[in-house]
Design a protein around this motif. Structure first.
Motif, PDB file in Angstrom:
ATOM      1  N   VAL A   1       0.842  -1.202   0.000  1.00 23.05           N
ATOM      2  CA  VAL A   1       0.000   0.000   0.000  1.00 23.05           C
ATOM      3  C   VAL A   1       0.873   1.246   0.000  1.00 23.05           C
ATOM      4  CG1 VAL A   1      -1.682   1.333   1.313  1.00 23.05           C
ATOM      5  CG2 VAL A   1      -1.922  -1.155   1.142  1.00 23.05           C
ATOM      6  N   LYS A   2       1.834   1.286   0.919  1.00 26.09           N
ATOM      7  CA  LYS A   2       2.700   2.461   1.032  1.00 26.09           C
ATOM      8  C   LYS A   2       3.557   2.636  -0.217  1.00 26.09           C
ATOM      9  CE  LYS A   2       2.953   1.551   5.992  1.00 26.09           C
ATOM     10  NZ  LYS A   2       3.819   1.078   7.088  1.00 26.09           N
ATOM     11  N   MET A   3       4.085   1.526  -0.729  1.00 29.87           N
ATOM     12  CA  MET A   3       4.957   1.624  -1.896  1.00 29.87           C
ATOM     13  C   MET A   3       4.185   2.103  -3.121  1.00 29.87           C
ATOM     14  SD  MET A   3       7.720  -1.240  -3.151  1.00 29.87           S
ATOM     15  CE  MET A   3       8.281  -1.461  -1.461  1.00 29.87           C
ATOM     16  N   THR A   4       2.923   1.710  -3.218  1.00 29.30           N
ATOM     17  CA  THR A   4       2.113   2.136  -4.362  1.00 29.30           C
ATOM     18  C   THR A   4       1.935   3.647  -4.391  1.00 29.30           C
ATOM     19  OG1 THR A   4       0.904   0.035  -4.398  1.00 29.30           O
ATOM     20  CG2 THR A   4      -0.123   1.901  -5.502  1.00 29.30           C
ATOM     21  N   VAL A   5       1.613   4.233  -3.243  1.00 28.01           N
ATOM     22  CA  VAL A   5       1.424   5.689  -3.216  1.00 28.01           C
ATOM     23  C   VAL A   5       2.756   6.413  -3.407  1.00 28.01           C
ATOM     24  CG1 VAL A   5      -0.657   5.561  -1.818  1.00 28.01           C
ATOM     25  CG2 VAL A   5       1.554   5.766  -0.683  1.00 28.01           C
ATOM     26  N   VAL A   6       3.858   5.809  -2.961  1.00 26.25           N
ATOM     27  CA  VAL A   6       5.171   6.406  -3.194  1.00 26.25           C
ATOM     28  C   VAL A   6       5.502   6.392  -4.680  1.00 26.25           C
ATOM     29  CG1 VAL A   6       7.654   6.125  -2.810  1.00 26.25           C
ATOM     30  CG2 VAL A   6       6.070   5.893  -0.896  1.00 26.25           C
ATOM     31  N   VAL A   7       5.235   5.275  -5.338  1.00 30.83           N
ATOM     32  CA  VAL A   7       5.470   5.181  -6.783  1.00 30.83           C
ATOM     33  C   VAL A   7       4.667   6.241  -7.518  1.00 30.83           C
ATOM     34  CG1 VAL A   7       5.113   3.745  -8.829  1.00 30.83           C
ATOM     35  CG2 VAL A   7       6.085   2.738  -6.763  1.00 30.83           C
ATOM     36  N   TYR A   8       3.410   6.387  -7.147  1.00 32.73           N
ATOM     37  CA  TYR A   8       2.546   7.364  -7.816  1.00 32.73           C
ATOM     38  C   TYR A   8       3.084   8.779  -7.652  1.00 32.73           C
ATOM     39  CZ  TYR A   8      -1.678   9.823  -9.254  1.00 32.73           C
ATOM     40  OH  TYR A   8      -2.567  10.637  -9.911  1.00 32.73           O
ATOM     41  N   ALA A   9       3.543   9.103  -6.434  1.00 35.57           N
ATOM     42  CA  ALA A   9       4.036  10.459  -6.177  1.00 35.57           C
ATOM     43  C   ALA A   9       5.377  10.718  -6.856  1.00 35.57           C
ATOM     44  CB  ALA A   9       4.163  10.685  -4.672  1.00 35.57           C
ATOM     45  N   ALA A  10       6.262   9.720  -6.846  1.00 32.93           N
ATOM     46  CA  ALA A  10       7.617   9.906  -7.376  1.00 32.93           C
ATOM     47  C   ALA A  10       7.673   9.792  -8.895  1.00 32.93           C
ATOM     48  CB  ALA A  10       8.565   8.881  -6.746  1.00 32.93           C
ATOM     49  N   LEU A  11       6.650   9.222  -9.489  1.00 28.86           N
ATOM     50  CA  LEU A  11       6.664   9.008 -10.940  1.00 28.86           C
ATOM     51  C   LEU A  11       6.654  10.316 -11.722  1.00 28.86           C
ATOM     52  CD1 LEU A  11       4.731   6.316 -12.847  1.00 28.86           C
ATOM     53  CD2 LEU A  11       4.319   8.690 -13.511  1.00 28.86           C
ATOM     54  N   TRP A  12       5.882  11.297 -11.252  1.00 26.34           N
ATOM     55  CA  TRP A  12       5.651  12.501 -12.058  1.00 26.34           C
ATOM     56  C   TRP A  12       6.895  13.375 -12.247  1.00 26.34           C
ATOM     57  CZ3 TRP A  12       1.625  11.468 -14.625  1.00 26.34           C
ATOM     58  CH2 TRP A  12       0.576  10.751 -14.038  1.00 26.34           C
ATOM     59  N   PRO A  13       7.695  13.634 -11.222  1.00 24.82           N
ATOM     60  CA  PRO A  13       8.895  14.461 -11.465  1.00 24.82           C
ATOM     61  C   PRO A  13       9.840  13.839 -12.480  1.00 24.82           C
ATOM     62  CG  PRO A  13       8.455  14.290  -9.115  1.00 24.82           C
ATOM     63  CD  PRO A  13       7.553  13.315  -9.778  1.00 24.82           C
ATOM     64  N   VAL A  14      10.003  12.517 -12.407  1.00 26.98           N
ATOM     65  CA  VAL A  14      10.896  11.845 -13.359  1.00 26.98           C
ATOM     66  C   VAL A  14      10.312  11.899 -14.764  1.00 26.98           C
ATOM     67  CG1 VAL A  14      12.088   9.691 -13.912  1.00 26.98           C
ATOM     68  CG2 VAL A  14      11.707  10.320 -11.520  1.00 26.98           C
ATOM     69  N   LEU A  15       9.029  11.645 -14.878  1.00 32.00           N
ATOM     70  CA  LEU A  15       8.375  11.658 -16.184  1.00 32.00           C
ATOM     71  C   LEU A  15       8.448  13.041 -16.831  1.00 32.00           C
ATOM     72  CD1 LEU A  15       6.545  10.270 -18.317  1.00 32.00           C
ATOM     73  CD2 LEU A  15       4.581  11.027 -16.955  1.00 32.00           C
ATOM     74  N   ILE A  16       8.057  14.066 -16.093  1.00 31.11           N
ATOM     75  CA  ILE A  16       8.013  15.423 -16.651  1.00 31.11           C
ATOM     76  C   ILE A  16       9.416  15.908 -17.007  1.00 31.11           C
ATOM     77  CG2 ILE A  16       7.370  17.807 -16.202  1.00 31.11           C
ATOM     78  CD1 ILE A  16       5.028  15.852 -16.612  1.00 31.11           C
ATOM     79  N   ASN A  17      10.395  15.663 -16.130  1.00 37.05           N
ATOM     80  CA  ASN A  17      11.762  16.107 -16.417  1.00 37.05           C
ATOM     81  C   ASN A  17      12.361  15.368 -17.603  1.00 37.05           C
ATOM     82  OD1 ASN A  17      13.300  18.045 -14.341  1.00 37.05           O
ATOM     83  ND2 ASN A  17      11.660  16.996 -13.275  1.00 37.05           N
ATOM     84  N   THR A  18      12.046  14.096 -17.755  1.00 39.16           N
ATOM     85  CA  THR A  18      12.544  13.346 -18.915  1.00 39.16           C
ATOM     86  C   THR A  18      11.960  13.901 -20.201  1.00 39.16           C
ATOM     87  OG1 THR A  18      12.735  11.337 -17.561  1.00 39.16           O
ATOM     88  CG2 THR A  18      12.757  11.059 -19.946  1.00 39.16           C
ATOM     89  N   MET A  19      10.668  14.154 -20.193  1.00 35.85           N
ATOM     90  CA  MET A  19      10.024  14.728 -21.382  1.00 35.85           C
ATOM     91  C   MET A  19      10.601  16.108 -21.694  1.00 35.85           C
ATOM     92  SD  MET A  19       6.110  13.591 -20.456  1.00 35.85           S
ATOM     93  CE  MET A  19       5.387  14.571 -21.767  1.00 35.85           C
ATOM     94  N   TYR A  20      10.784  16.928 -20.660  1.00 38.75           N
ATOM     95  CA  TYR A  20      11.330  18.268 -20.866  1.00 38.75           C
ATOM     96  C   TYR A  20      12.757  18.193 -21.407  1.00 38.75           C
ATOM     97  CZ  TYR A  20      13.048  22.957 -19.885  1.00 38.75           C
ATOM     98  OH  TYR A  20      13.622  24.197 -19.997  1.00 38.75           O
TER      99      TYR A  20
END
Length: 257
Positions: free
Chosen positions: A121-140
């Motif tokens: 449960v905890k790891m799932t919400v961590v993955v969700y939160a941490a995914l966006w900075p990596v995704l957006i910065n990679t795209m940028y």
């Protein structure tokens, strides 16, 4: 020679601790609610030899590190795909912009119904939160690649995959690392928050709940101190790795190597 920025940081922290100690000794605040800083630091030292707290740190590191690793493994390739294919980016952007602002903590009740495993449960919400900075910065980072460099390589007969591998990915790599740095801090915050809200048998957040139940505010703050130390150490390590691996990017950005 000692870095002036480090000296200023040390002086600032020392000054803050001194002010907090003076407030505690003045009697203005109830020491049960806000213990003296000396008591908090003494408690932090005691926690280093507390087997239960060390076990709780291991639980936090498992969720924090595991969630961050999964987020990077998922977000970096997805960011490369969306950043290098404009049509895919255009199709996915509404979904990304809709999901990105949703706080990961609000997903805890839903994830609890789906996953019986506490760490899951905890790891799932961590993955969700941490995914966006990596995704957006990679795209940028992929969008920021010098178009002249790509066109030059294409003029020599290199295909899209070769241009991506030889130009786009190396140029975007510093942005990916920056995204990981941001995600690391976010992941730690969400990990502790999930431990506080979702409960569980281990983790720094679980230790804080037990200490609070025993009216040991000093231990709650001592655990908070070690949380800050973990975050600071992780960020410092990533900053140093970034400067070592991408000196050319640091110089280009106007920073010191």
């Amino acid at each position: 020679m000692i870095n002036a920025r480090v000296v200023r940081g040390v002086v600032g922290v020392a000054g803050l601790l001194a002010v907090a100690e003076l407030i505690g000794r003045s009697g203005v605040v109830d020491p049960v609610l806000l213990p003296r800083m000396s008591a908090v630091l003494a408690g932090a030292a005691e926690l280093l030899v507390d087997p239960r707290f060390l076990s709780d740190i291991s639980g936090t590191l498992l969720v924090w590190g595991g969630g961050l690793l999964i987020a990077v493994v998922v977000a970096a390739p997805l960011g490369i795909l969306l950043g290098s294919l404009p049509k895919a980016d255009l199709a996915a952007r509404p979904l990304v912009e809709f999901l990105r602002p949703i706080p990961s903590i609000v997903l805890i009740p839903l994830v609890t119904f789906l996953l019986p495993w506490d760490h899951g449960v905890k790891m799932t919400v961590v993955v969700y939160a941490a995914l966006w900075p990596v995704l957006i910065n990679t795209m940028y980072g992929l969008r920021d690649v010098d178009p002249l460099a790509k066109e030059t390589l294409r003029s020599f007969g290199f295909g899209k995959l070769a241009v991506l591998r030889r130009v786009s990915l190396p140029s975007a790599a510093p942005f990916v690392v920056t995204g990981v740095r941001v995600a690391t801090s976010i992941a730690l915050i969400v990990t502790i928050s999930a431990e506080l809200l979702a409960g569980g048998s281990d983790g720094i957040g679980a230790y804080m709940i037990r200490a609070q139940a025993g009216f040991r505010t000093d231990l709650v703050l001592a655990a908070t101190v070690w949380t800050g130390v973990l975050g600071f150490a992780a960020n410092a390590l990533l900053v140093r790795a970034h400067r070592w691996a991408f000196r050319w990017h640091v110089v280009k950005a106007g920073g010191a190597t």
